[in-house]
Scaffold this active site. Structure first.
Site, PDB file in Angstrom:
ATOM      1  CG  ASN A  49      10.032   5.270  -2.997  1.00  0.00           C
ATOM      2  OD1 ASN A  49      10.862   5.834  -2.301  1.00  0.00           O
ATOM      3  ND2 ASN A  49       8.862   5.780  -3.658  1.00  0.00           N
ATOM      4  CB  ALA A  60       2.170  -6.222   5.545  1.00  0.00           C
ATOM      5  CB  CYS A 116       2.125   8.567  -3.626  1.00  0.00           C
ATOM      6  SG  CYS A 116       2.902   7.271  -2.628  1.00  0.00           S
TER       7      CYS A 116
HETATM    8  N1  PLP Z   1       7.844   4.545   2.111  1.00  0.00           N
HETATM    9  C1  PLP Z   1       8.143   4.040   1.073  1.00  0.00           C
HETATM   10  C2  PLP Z   1       9.750   3.997   0.788  1.00  0.00           C
HETATM   11  C3  PLP Z   1       7.330   3.362   0.238  1.00  0.00           C
HETATM   12  O1  PLP Z   1       7.491   2.732  -0.899  1.00  0.00           O
HETATM   13  C4  PLP Z   1       5.908   3.067   0.659  1.00  0.00           C
HETATM   14  C5  PLP Z   1       4.864   2.949  -0.274  1.00  0.00           C
HETATM   15  O2  PLP Z   1       4.500   3.369  -1.109  1.00  0.00           O
HETATM   16  C6  PLP Z   1       5.869   3.744   1.819  1.00  0.00           C
HETATM   17  C7  PLP Z   1       6.482   4.280   2.529  1.00  0.00           C
HETATM   18  C8  PLP Z   1       4.034   3.954   2.250  1.00  0.00           C
HETATM   19  O3  PLP Z   1       3.712   2.493   2.686  1.00  0.00           O
HETATM   20  P1  PLP Z   1       2.211   2.304   2.833  1.00  0.00           P
HETATM   21  O4  PLP Z   1       1.612   2.028   1.558  1.00  0.00           O
HETATM   22  O5  PLP Z   1       2.221   1.003   3.667  1.00  0.00           O
HETATM   23  O6  PLP Z   1       1.464   3.436   3.812  1.00  0.00           O
END
Ligand code: PLP
Length: 391
Positions: free
Chosen positions: A164, A213, A341
């Protein structure tokens, strides 16, 4: 000032198709489709049938073999936690029945999202040994590297499909094969892959996969855990036994309806989106790389290995991410410094640390990410503002 939104890896605006699908569910009053999908009366049965239709459609969009392999969750964080901890727990229970009382070993990749990475603590408290597999200098985790960390008692390996922060695309099928060769199960966080690269859970070879989503034009707070039939799994959420007993809690039917529309749309549009976005990505790397203070985050050569089309990550020498983000924001432009995050933290990204990018350079990380609503003029506006800010 018109907003230019280039932080689609953090979240995306709602797709028109998701908004339209959810519309009736957001109406007030008893005539709206508001029922609890577990109730016996008509309102409940209607909700149940909508929910099961969504399950069939999501299974089809992800190329799952069966609808009951789709479990709706509150997002990918829950799906990641449930997969990693739930599978490990079930394996521990299975081993205990065979008289083996040590919990076993779990491998996570060093560049996972925190939703997987932070499973380390709970896993260790449950008695598991946890090791990390490193990525190479291009940000890819190879099957060979995974195989080298696996042990005879490894019960599960978890490696994401697309990172990400830097967009590196892993060879998920090869990684799954490496895990299965050592009789371990394999989980893939495919959040950043959906709608950006072809996603087929059967081709991935994974036993479990996580999706969110809101990264593809759906509502926030809805995710999908793909759990291949007969995969050992111990539910983390217990209660009313919803989702086939694998995830208790009254389902968010409105959200799931929106998520289903968005997921189908993202999968159908993936080839067109990817070719549009890849051209912008390549152009941005070229034009940003020509600025004296800017270097691509992924070293040494972006041409090595595959990268998702929607993410551009660069480091700016002598500047901090936060200052760049705020100066761009004052010009109406939204980008991030690595993952959303960690954007409140001053610590450099764990992904850049794994890539051994020097700390002072990593502090200037900027991630630009495209989505369904990104237009050419957004790229131009960003380039003009960025050149001003880093001049
Ligand atoms: N995994 C990855 C690779 C992400 O980019 C994200 C989003 O920040 C997440 C998990 C967590 O997703 P969610 O925001 O639906 O909890």
């Amino acid at each position: 000032m018109e907003r230019v939104y280039l932080d689609n890896a953090a979240t995306t605006p709602l797709s028109a198709c998701a908004a339209a699908a959810m519309g009736p569910y957001l109406e007030p009053g008893v005539q709206a489709p508001f029922g609890n999908a577990n109730s016996l009366h008509t309102a409940g049965r209607e909700a149940f049938s909508v929910l099961e239709d969504c399950r069939v459609r999501v299974a089809r969009a992800l190329s799952a073999r069966r609808p009951d392999e789709v479990i709706f969750t509150s997002g990918a964080t829950e799906a990641d936690n449930a997969a990693v901890i739930g599978i490990a727990l079930a394996e521990r229970e299975r081993r205990a029945l065979q008289g083996r009382h040590e919990a076993g070993h779990v491998v996570l990749s060093r560049i996972e999202h925190d939703a997987v990475l932070h499973c380390e603590g709970p896993l260790k408290r449950l008695g598991f040994a946890v090791d990390f597999v490193e990525c190479d200098a291009s940000g890819h985790v190879s099957a060979e590297a995974l195989a080298a960390v696996m042990r005879d008692d490894t019960v599960l390996a978890s490696v994401m499909a697309v990172n990400n922060e830097i967009g590196s695309v892993m060879d998920t099928a090869a990684l799954a094969h490496a895990a299965h060769e050592r009789k371990a199960l394999f989980h893939v966080d495919a959040v950043q892959a959906l709608g950006k690269v072809p996603v087929d859970v059967q081709r991935f070879g994974a036993d479990a996969a996580s999706f969110s989503a809101h990264k593809v034009g759906g509502p926030k707070g809805v995710g999908v855990l793909y759990l291949k039939a007969r995969t050992p799994f111990s539910p983390l959420l217990v209660g009313g036994g919803q989702e086939g007993g694998l995830r208790s809690g009254t389902q968010n039917v409105a959200g799931i309806v929106g998520a289903t529309a968005a997921i189908e749309h993202a999968v159908a549009e993936q080839p067109a989106f990817s070719s549009r976005a890849a051209a912008w990505r390549d152009e941005l790397y070229e034009r940003l790389g020509a600025l004296p203070r800017v270097v691509a985050a992924v070293a040494p050569d972006r041409a090595q290995g595959a990268y998702a089309p929607h993410i551009v990550s660069v480091c700016v020498r002598g500047m901090e991410s936060q200052s760049i983000i705020l100066q761009l924001d004052m010009r109406g432009i939204c980008v991030s410094g690595g993952s959303a995050c960690s954007s409140q933290s001053l610590d450099p990204s764990h992904v850049l640390a794994a890539l051994q990018v020097p700390r002072n350079l990593a502090q200037g990380l900027i991630r630009v990410s495209f989505g369904e609503y990104t237009r050419r003029c957004d790229i131009d506006a960003f380039l003009a503002a960025f050149e001003e800010v880093v001049a």
